[in-house]
Design a protein around this motif. Structure first.
Motif, PDB file in Angstrom:
ATOM      1  N   ARG A   1      50.316  31.404  91.388  1.00  0.00           N
ATOM      2  CA  ARG A   1      48.922  32.272  90.658  1.00  0.00           C
ATOM      3  C   ARG A   1      48.886  32.887  89.781  1.00  0.00           C
ATOM      4  N   MET A   2      50.073  32.917  89.463  1.00  0.00           N
ATOM      5  CA  MET A   2      50.489  33.886  87.779  1.00  0.00           C
ATOM      6  C   MET A   2      49.296  33.424  86.664  1.00  0.00           C
ATOM      7  N   ALA A   3      50.014  32.099  86.615  1.00  0.00           N
ATOM      8  CA  ALA A   3      49.244  30.903  85.692  1.00  0.00           C
ATOM      9  C   ALA A   3      47.835  30.972  85.977  1.00  0.00           C
ATOM     10  N   GLY A   4      47.272  30.835  87.087  1.00  0.00           N
ATOM     11  CA  GLY A   4      45.922  31.239  87.171  1.00  0.00           C
ATOM     12  C   GLY A   4      45.056  32.037  86.586  1.00  0.00           C
ATOM     13  N   HIS A   5      46.133  33.295  87.076  1.00  0.00           N
ATOM     14  CA  HIS A   5      45.664  34.461  86.571  1.00  0.00           C
ATOM     15  C   HIS A   5      44.984  34.624  84.868  1.00  0.00           C
ATOM     16  N   ARG A   6      46.462  34.761  84.681  1.00  0.00           N
ATOM     17  CA  ARG A   6      46.468  34.659  82.734  1.00  0.00           C
ATOM     18  C   ARG A   6      45.163  33.797  82.240  1.00  0.00           C
ATOM     19  N   ILE A   7      44.596  32.704  83.023  1.00  0.00           N
ATOM     20  CA  ILE A   7      44.181  31.626  82.350  1.00  0.00           C
ATOM     21  C   ILE A   7      42.323  32.340  82.669  1.00  0.00           C
ATOM     22  N   LYS A   8      42.184  33.310  83.574  1.00  0.00           N
ATOM     23  CA  LYS A   8      41.109  34.044  83.843  1.00  0.00           C
ATOM     24  C   LYS A   8      40.524  34.473  83.055  1.00  0.00           C
ATOM     25  N   ARG A   9      41.749  36.085  82.772  1.00  0.00           N
ATOM     26  CA  ARG A   9      42.174  36.774  81.805  1.00  0.00           C
ATOM     27  C   ARG A   9      41.794  36.578  80.127  1.00  0.00           C
ATOM     28  N   ALA A  10      41.860  35.305  80.280  1.00  0.00           N
ATOM     29  CA  ALA A  10      41.787  34.538  78.717  1.00  0.00           C
ATOM     30  C   ALA A  10      40.943  34.699  78.150  1.00  0.00           C
ATOM     31  N   VAL A  11      40.124  34.174  79.480  1.00  0.00           N
ATOM     32  CA  VAL A  11      38.360  33.541  79.724  1.00  0.00           C
ATOM     33  C   VAL A  11      37.985  34.966  79.109  1.00  0.00           C
ATOM     34  N   VAL A  12      38.417  35.607  80.122  1.00  0.00           N
ATOM     35  CA  VAL A  12      37.221  36.718  79.994  1.00  0.00           C
ATOM     36  C   VAL A  12      38.062  37.894  78.699  1.00  0.00           C
ATOM     37  N   ARG A  13      38.568  37.341  78.410  1.00  0.00           N
ATOM     38  CA  ARG A  13      39.295  38.594  77.115  1.00  0.00           C
ATOM     39  C   ARG A  13      38.663  37.615  75.827  1.00  0.00           C
ATOM     40  N   ASP A  14      38.628  36.390  76.265  1.00  0.00           N
ATOM     41  CA  ASP A  14      37.548  35.678  74.794  1.00  0.00           C
ATOM     42  C   ASP A  14      36.312  35.512  74.756  1.00  0.00           C
ATOM     43  N   GLU A  15      35.571  36.117  76.162  1.00  0.00           N
ATOM     44  CA  GLU A  15      33.953  36.550  76.698  1.00  0.00           C
ATOM     45  C   GLU A  15      34.134  38.078  75.372  1.00  0.00           C
ATOM     46  N   LEU A  16      34.913  38.516  76.363  1.00  0.00           N
ATOM     47  CA  LEU A  16      34.675  41.017  75.226  1.00  0.00           C
ATOM     48  C   LEU A  16      34.780  40.439  73.844  1.00  0.00           C
ATOM     49  N   LYS A  17      35.741  39.285  73.319  1.00  0.00           N
ATOM     50  CA  LYS A  17      35.743  39.642  72.379  1.00  0.00           C
ATOM     51  C   LYS A  17      34.625  39.518  71.497  1.00  0.00           C
ATOM     52  N   ASP A  18      33.931  38.526  72.027  1.00  0.00           N
ATOM     53  CA  ASP A  18      32.905  37.639  71.225  1.00  0.00           C
ATOM     54  C   ASP A  18      31.456  38.804  71.503  1.00  0.00           C
TER      55      ASP A  18
END
Length: 250
Positions: free
Chosen positions: A118-135
């Motif tokens: 579960r934590m691995a899945g959450h990390r992947i989701k957070r990474a995607v969100v961070r990349d979008e916010l960075k753009d």
């Protein structure tokens, strides 16, 4: 109506309503027992009926008015009705699965994924969100920098050298005029000073009110001829002589 997100639910729902919504997420609903699912189904159905009826009533009242426009309040009621209808469907589907598993030989529900998964899945989701916010952040920063550059360019065009040159000339003229005025004032003051008649001693002046007595003038002359600037030393010596005379008389 588009797909509602968790942010939309937080914006629209109260705290108890949000608890029902968040419990229907895939990672949370799998951990609920059959009894808990039944309770949540009842809560979701009650909230869906409440907001659906309220939305229908508000729509009817709006249509009866002269200006038949749907207000933000009416739209919000419709959104909440749709949200809880979706949540109710999730709970009902999960309850059907739980009841089917319970009726088929006493099988238990599938165990939820381990915490590491579960934590691995959450990390992947957070990474995607961070990349979008960075753009998004980089785009906003670029836009703000472009605005600042435009403002600076406009200020430079407004402040041209031709407009600043006359100001410098005017400032120099004012400084020169002040210097000339100061010199004139100094010359007038020098002319008004009284002329002294006796050398450089300054003992006799042309103004009677400022005349010094002959005795004072003579004392000052003697003091100046001796090379001393004051008579303090003579006063000190005389005071010492007087004290010694008193001691001798005793």
């Amino acid at each position: 109506m588009g797909r509602l997100t968790v942010a939309d639910a937080k914006r629209m729902c109260t705290k108890p309503e949000l608890g029902v919504v968040m419990g229907s997420r895939p990672d949370a609903i799998e951990q609920l027992s059959a009894d808990q699912l039944k309770k949540n189904v009842a809560s979701a159905r009650r909230l869906r009926d409440k907001w659906r009826d309220l939305s229908t009533e508000q729509r009817r009242e709006t249509q009866q008015a002269q200006n038949a426009r749907v207000t933000d309040k009416n739209a919000r009621s419709g959104e909440k009705a749709a949200l809880f209808a979706h949540v109710l469907k999730r709970y009902e589907d999960q309850l059907k699965q739980a009841e089917a598993v319970g009726a088929g030989g006493g099988k238990t529900l599938a165990k939820p994924a381990k915490k590491k998964v579960r934590m691995a899945g959450h990390r992947i989701k957070r990474a995607v969100v961070r990349d979008e916010l960075k753009d998004v952040r980089s785009e906003l920063n670029a836009a703000s920098k472009a605005k600042v550059k435009k403002k600076k360019a406009a200020k430079k065009k407004a402040a041209t050298p031709a407009s600043s040159a006359p100001k410098k000339k005017v400032a120099k003229k004012k400084v020169a005029a002040k210097k000339v005025a100061k010199k004139k004032v100094a010359k007038k003051a020098a002319k008004k000073k009284p002329a002294f008649g006796v050398g450089s001693l300054g003992l006799v002046t042309a103004e009677p009110a400022r005349q010094l007595s002959a005795e004072t003038a003579a004392k000052k002359n003697r003091l100046k001829a001796s090379g001393k600037t004051s008579r303090v030393q003579a006063h000190v010596q005389a005071r010492g002589g007087r004290k010694q005379a008193k001691r001798d008389s005793r």
